[in-house]
Design an enzyme around this catalytic site. Structure first.
Site, short mmCIF file in Angstrom:
data_model
loop_
_atom_site.label_atom_id
_atom_site.label_comp_id
_atom_site.label_asym_id
_atom_site.label_seq_id
_atom_site.Cartn_x
_atom_site.Cartn_y
_atom_site.Cartn_z
N PHE A 235 1.88 -11.72 -10.85
CA PHE A 235 3.06 -11.42 -9.13
C PHE A 235 3.81 -12.42 -8.91
CE2 PHE A 235 -1.72 -11.15 -9.71
CZ PHE A 235 -2.00 -9.41 -9.26
N SER A 258 5.55 -5.93 -9.11
CA SER A 258 5.49 -4.97 -8.61
C SER A 258 6.52 -3.84 -7.86
CB SER A 258 3.79 -4.10 -8.38
OG SER A 258 3.73 -4.56 -6.77
N ASN A 285 2.29 -2.81 -11.86
CA ASN A 285 1.28 -3.46 -11.67
C ASN A 285 0.33 -4.60 -11.92
OD1 ASN A 285 -2.06 -3.44 -11.26
ND2 ASN A 285 -1.12 -2.42 -9.32
N ASP A 306 0.10 -15.92 -9.32
CA ASP A 306 -0.14 -16.00 -8.24
C ASP A 306 0.17 -15.04 -6.93
OD1 ASP A 306 1.02 -18.10 -5.87
OD2 ASP A 306 2.35 -17.80 -6.45
N CYS A 346 -4.19 -17.78 -2.30
CA CYS A 346 -3.58 -17.93 -0.57
C CYS A 346 -4.74 -17.57 0.21
CB CYS A 346 -2.59 -17.80 -0.76
SG CYS A 346 -1.75 -15.86 -0.43
#
Length: 403
Positions: A235, A258, A285, A306, A346
């Site tokens: 990510f 992605s 992905n 993350d 998050c």
């Protein structure tokens, strides 16, 4: 004001007078004792947001003092004096942060105002070099945008001020989304420097207010463990963790994201920093990549997870936990003894203990024993009020596989 600053509709027994939405209202208890004042919005379930426990006028002078207090706090804790703020004196600075063992992050970009955490509910202000970006998240703040723009112009003398109130939560306040340059000129391109690493950005188009400032210290903390290591950054967005790892001496970094536009930006960022040869960018992905790499029994020395928020509601917490469990399980299986996993959430509804439980369960299923190296959280320019758990949204752990 020592408690939570939100007054919900169901907590209000009655209104006196005829205040309009956006107006200042006094808050009183059932015995008519004063409890300060706040800004009203009957369209919102959070009907009043409290700004003060005293009798202060919520005027331009009040708001300027609050902004100056927010800046002074950051000058104390953020490692260096904030550039550009006039008439304010730095307290502490790099020496104080170094003595506390936190990394010194030299940056031209900071969060200046963090809503409730700076006693300005509904206002976000970030500074990126000579440009200021703000979000007005509530009706009360939105009606006072002109005042805040004047204060920011006066204090910082910025090249531009950009409004990025293009967030869905505005609808809960009965407000439309807004995105525009409200002062000065902005050409659509910025170079943001964080910890010696340069990032290209577009403050009008990139996510949030243009950059993820909340991870700045974590970039440096994780990178300090990456010299001579093979790193997988999942990510990766614009390449924050991967770029820091490469700059710190990682032998190879694979960044998985992605979004092709984000990947393209990350590639440019690698070029700007002269790190092209150390980074590989994989537009895919993350769930699919981790599943494939697990099956192929690939190994890495450091893996970073993350992800974006997996849930914005309490109702979807169980689904989110399954997602966190899957990525942490597959990552742990690709780490040999001594390997490190930096894993984050998050999602507001996933607290630190829930994330820790996910890691423990994933480690058990992966037949790995892990130990805690460091608890990670948002950078100190995103302060946390203990009485307001919503201000603590970024949770993370750096763990090592022992066996």
């Amino acid at each position: 004001m020592s408690g939570h600053p939100w007054v919900y509709a169901g907590e209000i027994a009655k209104f006196t007078g005829d205040p309009a939405d956006g107006d200042v209202v006094d808050i009183r208890d059932h015995k008519d004792r004063p409890h300060g004042s706040g800004l009203l919005n009957r369209k919102s379930q959070i009907t009043v947001r409290q700004f003060t426990a005293g009798k202060e006028e919520l005027d331009r002078t009040f708001f300027r003092k609050r902004i100056e207090a927010a800046i002074a706090y950051r000058k104390t804790v953020c490692g260096s004096a904030l550039p550009g703020a006039t008439g304010l004196t730095a307290v502490g600075g790099q020496g104080d942060r170094a003595q506390k063992g936190a990394p010194t992050i030299v940056s031209d970009s900071y969060r200046l105002v963090f809503s409730e955490a700076d006693q300005l509910p509904g206002l976000i202000v970030d500074k990126f070099g000579d440009d200021i970006v703000f979000q007005a998240l509530t009706l009360g703040i939105d009606k006072r945008k002109g005042t805040f723009i004047e204060i920011l112009r006066d204090v910082f003398k910025p090249a531009s001020i950009i409004e990025r109130s293009d967030v869905p939560t505005r609808r809960l306040e009965g407000l439309a989304e807004a995105k525009c340059v409200v002062y000065g000129k902005y050409e659509g391109n910025s170079v943001i420097t964080v910890g010696g690493v340069k990032f290209e950005g577009n403050l009008l188009e990139d996510q949030k207010t243009g950059f993820f400032l909340d991870q700045a210290e974590n970039y440096a903390i994780v990178a300090s463990h990456c010299a001579g290591k093979k790193v997988l950054d999942c990510f990766s967005y614009h390449g924050g963790f991967g770029l820091f790892a490469a700059k710190a001496g990682a032998t190879r970094v694979e960044a998985v994201e992605s979004s092709e536009p984000a990947n393209a930006r990350a590639r440019r960022n690698a070029g700007v920093n002269g790190l092209d040869s150390k980074l590989e960018f994989n537009c895919a992905n993350v769930f699919d990549v981790l599943k494939a790499y697990d099956k192929e029994k690939r190994q890495f020395d450091v893996i970073i997870l993350d992800p974006p928020t997996f849930t914005r509601t309490k109702q979807n917490v169980d689904d989110a936990l399954r997602g966190y469990k899957e990525i942490n399980l597959r990552a742990l299986k690709m780490l040999a003894p001594g390997g490190l996993l930096a894993t984050f959430s998050c999602s507001h509804h996933i607290d630190g203990e829930l994330l820790k439980a996910v890691i423990v369960a994933a480690a058990a299923d992966a037949h790995k024993l892990v130990r805690l190296v460091k608890v990670l959280t948002q950078s100190p320019d995103h302060p946390i009020l203990l009485a307001v758990p919503e201000t603590e949204y970024l949770k993370g752990y750096l763990v090592q596989v022992v066996g």
